[in-house]
Design an enzyme around this catalytic site. Sequence first.
Site, mmCIF file in Angstrom:
data_model
loop_
_atom_site.group_PDB
_atom_site.id
_atom_site.type_symbol
_atom_site.label_atom_id
_atom_site.label_comp_id
_atom_site.label_asym_id
_atom_site.label_seq_id
_atom_site.Cartn_x
_atom_site.Cartn_y
_atom_site.Cartn_z
ATOM 1 N N LYS A 7 18.249 10.286 3.930
ATOM 2 C CA LYS A 7 17.851 11.028 2.713
ATOM 3 C C LYS A 7 16.879 12.146 3.060
ATOM 4 C CE LYS A 7 13.388 9.508 2.323
ATOM 5 N NZ LYS A 7 12.221 10.383 2.498
ATOM 6 N N ASP A 67 10.799 3.552 -0.318
ATOM 7 C CA ASP A 67 12.010 4.379 -0.361
ATOM 8 C C ASP A 67 13.258 3.608 0.064
ATOM 9 O OD1 ASP A 67 11.479 4.323 2.304
ATOM 10 O OD2 ASP A 67 11.357 6.492 2.593
HETATM 11 O O1 C5P Z 1 6.255 1.469 0.888
HETATM 12 P P1 C5P Z 1 6.139 1.931 2.290
HETATM 13 O O2 C5P Z 1 6.187 0.815 3.287
HETATM 14 O O3 C5P Z 1 7.061 3.035 2.627
HETATM 15 O O4 C5P Z 1 4.678 2.586 2.411
HETATM 16 C C1 C5P Z 1 4.014 2.772 3.622
HETATM 17 C C2 C5P Z 1 2.550 3.071 3.315
HETATM 18 O O5 C5P Z 1 2.430 4.382 2.746
HETATM 19 C C3 C5P Z 1 1.897 2.139 2.308
HETATM 20 O O6 C5P Z 1 1.341 1.011 2.926
HETATM 21 C C4 C5P Z 1 0.832 3.011 1.676
HETATM 22 O O7 C5P Z 1 -0.313 3.059 2.514
HETATM 23 C C5 C5P Z 1 1.443 4.382 1.707
HETATM 24 N N1 C5P Z 1 2.104 4.744 0.431
HETATM 25 C C6 C5P Z 1 1.311 5.160 -0.637
HETATM 26 N N2 C5P Z 1 1.934 5.513 -1.804
HETATM 27 C C7 C5P Z 1 3.274 5.477 -1.930
HETATM 28 C C8 C5P Z 1 4.085 5.064 -0.852
HETATM 29 C C9 C5P Z 1 3.463 4.698 0.327
HETATM 30 O O8 C5P Z 1 0.095 5.216 -0.538
HETATM 31 N N3 C5P Z 1 3.817 5.863 -3.072
#
Ligand code: C5P
Length: 354
Positions: free
Chosen positions: A10, A141
């Site tokens: 994506k 995502d």
């Molecule tokens: O959800 P994911 O594992 O992709 O997120 C990785 C990190 O990115 C999270 O632990 C968080 O610190 C940050 N994040 C965030 N806000 C989001 C998505 C991710 O702060 N909307």
Amino acid sequence: MPTRVRSYSKINLGLAIGPTRADGFHGLTTLYQTLELHDVVTVSARRLGAGAASVLTLESNHPKVPTDATNTCWKMVERCLIRMGIEAEVSIHIQKNLPVQGGLGAGSANAVAALIGLEHELNQALPGPERLELAAEIGSDVPLFLLGGAVLGLGRGEEVYPMPDLPATWCVVVAPPVGVSTPQAFRDWDALHARSAGSAPGPKPSGSALTNLQHSDRLKELSRTLASVCAEPGTSGVFSVVNRTAEDLAENPLLALVRTGIENDFEEVVFPQHPSLREIKRLLVGSESGQSEAVYAALSGSGSALFGLYRSREDAEAAQQRVLRNAAPGAESGIGAFVTKTLPRAAYWRSMFA
Ligand code: C5P
């Protein structure tokens, strides 16, 4: 027979970062778009008798892919089996074609491909809402890959809504040899905006209250933009253009979207730290030569992957060559530039099984 599933990538067509929430995540508004560029995830599964414990094995052709419980495919399969109440012997193979760089959702897409492969192998599927809930547990995502095509992402990015599809469009994806940490990029964004709020003149709400306000406005602004482009009064919106060719850009909603000035907020913190990425975006845009100019180019997610969208294959190939020939020394070694196309929802599902 093992099940082979294409795990598509994506990009983000615009991404607005909002306030930090009570759970530490940031509110987001983004338009995800799936691409043809993909890995292949192969799953074979055999149910085990009562009393046996599930056994998972994972392999990949790429040495950087973790082959243990930290892999997103492993997490997905393990949790799916628990939800289904099934014990099974499952082996997963990930054929990495996509760069391991962030921004393309490769690990997240792999997890969804593993889920689809597992369900196919077991001839049993989780109910739709449960699949979305499970995907959101794995990462922000991941759920978008349960929809495919153009997908509106809200919440922390995990709250997904299918959008009317944009026509398939030529795309160049660049994977620079630079790593960007997503949590760090969010922290840098917070630090930058806390500073600018603190320097605002006059008695105002406290720094964080003010930034939160500004950030909420940004989210609403992008949501409104996306909604208006997808449903222009007096037209049948983008539904009418799904079958048009990418070359027919005069009324392409993508152009309408670009004209509204969509952007990726992460560029504001990532480009100053990695000037080579700003330079790659400039090469993708290509406006100085006046030829093979991108319809739109941006960082994808928090990077380091970037992309450009083009009117024709020729324009895309010219941009690919521009990047490969001119990327700044140092960024050059190990840089990848791939010509691909955006993948609308119907094609995403039609071509899922490899
Ligand atoms: O959800 P994911 O594992 O992709 O997120 C990785 C990190 O990115 C999270 O632990 C968080 O610190 C940050 N994040 C965030 N806000 C989001 C998505 C991710 O702060 N909307």
